[in-house]
Design a protein around this motif. Structure first.
Motif, mmCIF file in Angstrom:
data_model
loop_
_atom_site.group_PDB
_atom_site.id
_atom_site.type_symbol
_atom_site.label_atom_id
_atom_site.label_comp_id
_atom_site.label_asym_id
_atom_site.label_seq_id
_atom_site.Cartn_x
_atom_site.Cartn_y
_atom_site.Cartn_z
ATOM 1 N N VAL A 1 34.677 -8.483 -40.543
ATOM 2 C CA VAL A 1 33.529 -7.419 -40.875
ATOM 3 C C VAL A 1 33.928 -6.134 -39.802
ATOM 4 N N VAL A 2 34.353 -5.131 -40.743
ATOM 5 C CA VAL A 2 34.924 -4.069 -39.714
ATOM 6 C C VAL A 2 34.316 -2.565 -40.200
ATOM 7 N N ALA A 3 34.437 -1.723 -39.607
ATOM 8 C CA ALA A 3 34.457 -0.166 -39.953
ATOM 9 C C ALA A 3 35.251 0.149 -41.060
ATOM 10 N N ASP A 4 34.422 1.012 -41.912
ATOM 11 C CA ASP A 4 35.251 1.306 -43.142
ATOM 12 C C ASP A 4 36.193 2.522 -42.524
ATOM 13 N N THR A 5 37.124 2.652 -42.183
ATOM 14 C CA THR A 5 38.272 3.194 -41.844
ATOM 15 C C THR A 5 39.535 3.092 -42.596
ATOM 16 N N GLU A 6 40.421 4.122 -42.561
ATOM 17 C CA GLU A 6 41.725 4.198 -43.007
ATOM 18 C C GLU A 6 42.669 2.969 -42.794
ATOM 19 N N ILE A 7 42.776 2.796 -41.478
ATOM 20 C CA ILE A 7 43.605 1.751 -40.939
ATOM 21 C C ILE A 7 43.001 0.501 -41.245
ATOM 22 N N PRO B 1 34.474 3.886 -25.108
ATOM 23 C CA PRO B 1 33.583 4.315 -26.132
ATOM 24 C C PRO B 1 33.955 4.302 -27.543
ATOM 25 N N TYR B 2 35.301 4.663 -27.837
ATOM 26 C CA TYR B 2 35.584 4.789 -29.291
ATOM 27 C C TYR B 2 35.335 3.355 -29.801
ATOM 28 N N LYS B 3 35.411 2.345 -29.040
ATOM 29 C CA LYS B 3 35.430 1.045 -29.760
ATOM 30 C C LYS B 3 34.044 0.792 -30.265
ATOM 31 N N ASN B 4 33.008 1.455 -29.995
ATOM 32 C CA ASN B 4 31.841 1.236 -30.884
ATOM 33 C C ASN B 4 30.968 0.024 -30.704
ATOM 34 N N VAL B 5 31.153 -0.731 -29.372
ATOM 35 C CA VAL B 5 30.640 -2.019 -29.327
ATOM 36 C C VAL B 5 29.143 -1.979 -29.283
ATOM 37 N N GLU B 6 28.539 -0.658 -28.943
ATOM 38 C CA GLU B 6 27.085 -0.219 -28.824
ATOM 39 C C GLU B 6 26.669 -0.892 -30.203
ATOM 40 N N THR B 7 27.203 -0.247 -31.270
ATOM 41 C CA THR B 7 26.565 -0.703 -32.473
ATOM 42 C C THR B 7 26.606 -2.179 -32.986
ATOM 43 N N LEU B 8 27.620 -2.759 -32.642
ATOM 44 C CA LEU B 8 27.439 -4.467 -32.760
ATOM 45 C C LEU B 8 26.588 -5.037 -31.964
ATOM 46 N N ILE B 9 26.144 -4.656 -31.067
ATOM 47 C CA ILE B 9 25.017 -5.278 -30.105
ATOM 48 C C ILE B 9 23.558 -4.659 -30.829
ATOM 49 N N ARG B 10 23.479 -3.427 -31.128
ATOM 50 C CA ARG B 10 22.133 -2.838 -31.746
ATOM 51 C C ARG B 10 22.082 -3.987 -33.009
ATOM 52 N N GLY B 11 23.242 -4.114 -33.881
ATOM 53 C CA GLY B 11 22.867 -4.822 -35.223
ATOM 54 C C GLY B 11 22.604 -6.225 -34.638
ATOM 55 N N MET B 12 22.556 -6.875 -33.810
ATOM 56 C CA MET B 12 22.417 -8.358 -33.521
ATOM 57 C C MET B 12 20.677 -8.415 -33.667
ATOM 58 N N ALA B 13 19.982 -7.144 -33.402
ATOM 59 C CA ALA B 13 18.621 -7.318 -33.759
ATOM 60 C C ALA B 13 18.206 -7.786 -35.005
ATOM 61 N N GLU B 14 19.117 -7.886 -35.920
ATOM 62 C CA GLU B 14 18.749 -8.511 -37.216
ATOM 63 C C GLU B 14 19.607 -9.663 -37.691
ATOM 64 N N THR C 1 31.994 -17.584 -37.594
ATOM 65 C CA THR C 1 31.737 -17.116 -38.925
ATOM 66 C C THR C 1 32.760 -15.851 -39.238
ATOM 67 N N ALA C 2 32.688 -14.817 -38.373
ATOM 68 C CA ALA C 2 33.653 -13.791 -38.561
ATOM 69 C C ALA C 2 34.140 -13.142 -37.270
ATOM 70 N N LEU C 3 35.290 -12.331 -37.250
ATOM 71 C CA LEU C 3 35.829 -11.382 -36.284
ATOM 72 C C LEU C 3 35.133 -10.137 -36.796
ATOM 73 N N VAL C 4 34.444 -9.283 -35.624
ATOM 74 C CA VAL C 4 33.788 -8.189 -35.997
ATOM 75 C C VAL C 4 34.250 -7.014 -35.216
ATOM 76 N N THR C 5 34.542 -5.857 -35.549
ATOM 77 C CA THR C 5 34.827 -4.673 -34.991
ATOM 78 C C THR C 5 34.262 -3.502 -35.656
ATOM 79 N N LEU C 6 33.599 -2.572 -34.969
ATOM 80 C CA LEU C 6 33.265 -1.381 -35.564
ATOM 81 C C LEU C 6 33.846 -0.199 -35.041
ATOM 82 N N SER C 7 35.220 -0.253 -34.391
ATOM 83 C CA SER C 7 36.064 0.573 -33.707
ATOM 84 C C SER C 7 36.148 1.901 -34.610
#
Length: 358
Positions: free
Chosen positions: A279-285, A191-204, A253-259
């Motif tokens: 293209v990644v989540a804006d986190t400290e790591i 769940p914390y990997k947040n793949v759901e948001t990647l999938i929802r973003g594909m609508a655009e 085009t890109a590797l993507v993760t919103l973990s």
């Protein structure tokens, strides 16, 4: 060096970290690998090895009795759980991250009794302190995790960074060649990997294909497939080889993760080493690993994720990002990590030219 956390069919993050570090140390010291199953050798460097018990066995409490007989000058473990009762050698234990204090669900591959203990273990910090304080030195892989360790006062021992790095001998792609309209995700589906948001973003992003590369259970796949927007392209690969992974990275085009939580983010630096933007989540790591090369977006925003991908539709921006990615990846090196481990050995007074590392 403790290689018992090496997988038998394909690497996960810790498996690759351990195997890569062993290969990097080998030119400088006599290395013996500790394994628990000979099938692990397929993913390990060709080095001397000794077979002992599994790290998940009750015999782990007494593993030092076996290691003592090897006359080790230093023992390095890529985890913090190695048994140490009765040891007669300097010990370096590793803490990769503190993810499971915030996201306590254990990895599904662990046996049921271990998953129960896992949840209990992560309900408080004191068990972690007990484990880490058994070492002479504690290693971690990032400044982000180091800061969290200090914040929670996890150990009285010296803490050193022995970082992750991309695989060596990889030739970056030509930034003048336009990429295909695809995206790659490499990671688990917890769940914390947040793949759901990647999938929802594909609508655009109906003209892009999202490739989800890792192995996935049928149940989790059904959950995620139900979220795929109509008219979009999301492909579940259910595992790829290293060669297939590299081939996709060299054209996507890109590797993507919103973990939302990582100890390092190895897929980022692997992609960047090949000249593939991230293209990644804006986190400290991710800021630590991606530097100025990455595109950062709010973790829970499908719209911002899609907008960042759209920015890479510009060949000029994509080429500049590709070049910057290679430069950022070059700041991480397995050789530097190996030298840091050897420095620790020397400081502990246990290493000499040709001395053994186990």
């Amino acid at each position: 060096m403790d290689a018992r956390f090496t997988r038998m069919d394909h690497h996960d993050g810790i498996s690759r970290y351990g195997a890569s570090l062993m290969a990097a140390v080998a030119p400088y010291a006599e290395v013996t690998m500790l394994i628990h199953d000979e099938r692990q050798l397929a993913l390990l460097p060709a080095l001397p090895w000794v077979k002992i018990n599994s790290p998940l066995s009750p015999l782990e409490l007494f593993v030092a009795r076996h290691v003592n007989k090897l006359g080790a000058d230093l023992v390095f473990c890529p985890m913090q759980t190695m048994g140490s009762w009765g040891r007669k050698y300097p010990l370096v234990l590793t803490l990769h991250d503190l993810i499971y204090y915030e996201h306590p669900a254990p990895p599904g591959f662990l046996p049921a009794p271990v998953r129960v203990l896992w949840r209990l273990y992560h309900k408080a910090y004191w068990p972690q302190r007990v484990l880490l304080n058994r070492a002479n030195v504690v290693a971690t892989i990032s400044h982000t995790t180091l800061a969290l360790m200090r914040k929670h006062k996890l150990t009285k021992r010296p803490v050193r960074i022995i970082g992750n790095a991309p695989q060596t001998e990889r030739t970056p792609r030509d930034p003048s060649l336009a990429p295909e309209k695809s995206l790659a995700y490499m990671g688990s589906f917890m769940p914390y990997k947040n793949v759901e948001t990647l999938i929802r973003g594909m609508a655009e992003l109906p003209d892009f294909t999202l490739n989800l590369l890792s192995r996935i259970t049928d149940e989790r796949r059904a959950e995620l497939e139900a979220l795929v927007p109509i008219g979009t392209k999301v492909v579940f690969h259910n595992g790829v080889t290293d060669a297939e992974y590299d081939e996709l990275l060299l054209r996507t085009t890109a590797l993507v993760t919103l973990s939302k939580a990582e100890g390092y983010g190895l897929p980022l630096v692997e992609a960047m080493a090949l000249g593939t933007p991230v293209v990644v989540a804006d986190t400290e790591i991710f800021r630590e690993v991606g530097g100025e090369a990455a595109y950062y977006v709010p973790a829970d925003s499908p719209h911002d994720f899609a907008a960042a991908v759209r920015a890479l539709d510009s060949q000029e921006k994509w080429a500049a990002s590709s070049t910057a990615s290679v430069a950022q990846a070059e700041t991480f090196s397995w050789d530097a990590s190996a030298r840091e481990l050897l420095s620790i050995a020397q400081e502990l007074g246990s290493a000499r030219p040709g001395a053994a590392c186990h």
